[in-house]
Design a protein around this motif. Structure first.
Motif, short mmCIF file in Angstrom:
data_model
loop_
_atom_site.label_atom_id
_atom_site.label_comp_id
_atom_site.label_asym_id
_atom_site.label_seq_id
_atom_site.Cartn_x
_atom_site.Cartn_y
_atom_site.Cartn_z
N VAL A 213 -26.04 -8.10 2.08
CA VAL A 213 -27.48 -8.27 1.87
C VAL A 213 -27.74 -8.37 0.36
CG1 VAL A 213 -29.78 -7.31 2.25
CG2 VAL A 213 -27.97 -6.90 3.93
N GLY A 214 -28.28 -9.48 -0.05
CA GLY A 214 -28.58 -9.69 -1.46
C GLY A 214 -27.34 -9.54 -2.32
N LYS A 215 -27.48 -8.78 -3.42
CA LYS A 215 -26.36 -8.56 -4.34
C LYS A 215 -25.48 -7.39 -3.91
CE LYS A 215 -29.05 -10.30 -8.27
NZ LYS A 215 -29.73 -9.93 -9.55
N GLY A 216 -25.90 -6.68 -2.85
CA GLY A 216 -25.10 -5.55 -2.36
C GLY A 216 -25.06 -4.37 -3.31
N LEU A 217 -26.09 -4.20 -4.12
CA LEU A 217 -26.08 -3.14 -5.14
C LEU A 217 -26.73 -1.84 -4.66
CD1 LEU A 217 -27.05 -5.27 -8.29
CD2 LEU A 217 -24.77 -4.50 -7.59
N ASN A 218 -27.41 -1.87 -3.53
CA ASN A 218 -28.14 -0.70 -3.05
C ASN A 218 -27.21 0.42 -2.61
OD1 ASN A 218 -27.67 -2.80 -0.99
ND2 ASN A 218 -28.54 -1.31 0.45
N LEU A 219 -27.72 1.65 -2.67
CA LEU A 219 -26.92 2.85 -2.42
C LEU A 219 -27.44 3.63 -1.21
CD1 LEU A 219 -26.70 4.11 -6.12
CD2 LEU A 219 -24.92 2.87 -4.86
N GLY A 301 -33.61 -4.36 6.13
CA GLY A 301 -33.48 -2.91 5.91
C GLY A 301 -32.12 -2.47 5.41
N LEU A 302 -31.08 -3.20 5.78
CA LEU A 302 -29.73 -2.84 5.35
C LEU A 302 -29.58 -2.95 3.84
CD1 LEU A 302 -27.10 -2.02 6.88
CD2 LEU A 302 -26.38 -4.39 6.69
N GLY A 303 -30.52 -3.64 3.20
CA GLY A 303 -30.48 -3.81 1.75
C GLY A 303 -31.26 -2.75 0.99
#
Length: 344
Positions: A213-219, A301-303
């Motif tokens: 999802v997107g840049k995959g930077l979320n924690l 939401g997964l992002g």
């Protein structure tokens, strides 16, 4: 011990991933002989195998509001492990617990399942937030609007405790991982799989390529399924000992986490593993399109970011044993199991 002397426990969601693991933990509790456990199942064919475990199984679901009220009315402790966003079901259980209080003068206990999804933002995978919630920081938790996932039900549960007829404890697991291995799974009556990571694996297999999802930077924080069950038991034990043993109501939020991961790293590992077994075109994940996010996950939401610290949970004696290393080790077995199911 007579039935009237036993601790009467009612559990919903008992054939689900969390509820079944909680029931299994209760069945191996040192005080299990002093429990009378009633469980709710939607499937008539699961009644006999559940009864074989030494519990009383009744057919019903969260939609059977009168049943929820009636069985809660008969209970000293309720574990609500079904749909955490079902406000009507929560109200029906609370009504039953209020009736118990009105009839007996006792204050029953509700251990309700929520989740750290309540903390989720709209990052869409594009950044990591600095905002970290502690389950000891109640003023910060109370800034969460009612529109957040799970929040409306959490508010209802806290309000009931404030009225004095029930003591409420809210468990907020994070990304739960690991394939459940319980007596219920062995009987074929419990779902052994979580949702977040398996859904990501299923989507990646279906599109024949690991996705991010997107840049995959979320924690997000994470917690093993067996540690999740031990958190419920730790709260249960403290609650049974008395109202002063663990915070309840407004101070009854308990995060389930023992580590944190970058969600994009999960996507990367899945892509690598799928490529190895020729189920993915590349070892590098590709970005999910908006249509794919809707198709596979019902939205982006997964992002989101969801950062939590289980300070209160650990303060009352919870000792999780699985670290984030266990999360990475769990991915290959999850992929193998899901690929086998999808191939069938």
């Amino acid at each position: 011990m007579s039935t009237s002397e036993k601790t009467h426990i009612f559990i919903t969601g008992v054939t689900g991933y969390i509820g079944g693991t909680v029931l299994s933990a209760l069945l191996s509790h040192p005080s299990v002989k002093s429990f009378r456990i009633i469980v709710l199942t939607r499937s008539p064919e699961k009644v006999v195998p559940l009864n074989s475990l030494g519990v009383v199984a009744v057919v019903g679901s969260n939609q059977d509001l009168e049943k929820l009220t009636e069985y809660a009315r008969k209970s000293d402790v309720v574990f609500a492990c079904a749909d955490s966003d079902d406000l009507q079901a929560a109200k029906a259980i609370l009504l039953g617990l209020k009736k118990r209080h009105d009839e007996t003068g006792k204050v029953p206990i509700l251990i309700h399942t929520s989740g750290t999804g309540v903390l989720a933002d709209n990052a869409a995978g594009d950044y990591a937030t600095d905002k970290v919630y502690s389950d000891l920081d109640i003023p910060l938790i109370e800034t969460l609007p009612k529109t957040q996932p799970h929040r409306e039900v959490d508010i209802e549960v806290v309000a009931a405790d404030e009225k004095g007829y029930v003591r409420t404890y809210i468990v907020l697991p994070s990304t739960i991982y690991g394939i459940a291995n319980t007596s219920l799974v062995k009987l074929g009556i419990q779902n052994p799989y979580s949702k977040q990571i398996p859904n990501l694996i299923k989507a990646s297999i279906d599109r024949k390529q690991g996705g991010v999802v997107g840049k995959g930077l979320n924690l997000w924080p994470n917690v093993h399924i067996s540690d999740t069950a031990s958190l419920y038991i730790t709260i249960f034990d403290a609650a049974i000992r008395g109202p002063g043993e663990a915070g309840h109501g407004r101070e009854g939020f308990y995060f389930g986490e023992n580590g944190e991961h970058r969600v994009g790293r999960i996507s990367e590992v899945i892509a690598e593993l799928l490529f190895e077994v020729k189920l993915g075109k590349s070892a590098e994940p590709t970005v999910f399109t908006e249509d794919e996010l809707q198709k596979y996950f019902g939205g982006p939401g997964l992002g989101s970011n969801s950062r939590a610290r289980a300070d209160r949970s650990k303060l009352i004696g919870w000792k999780p044993v699985h670290t984030v290393d266990s999360l990475w080790a769990s991915l290959k077995p999850e992929i193998e199991a899901i690929a086998e199911i999808q191939n069938k």
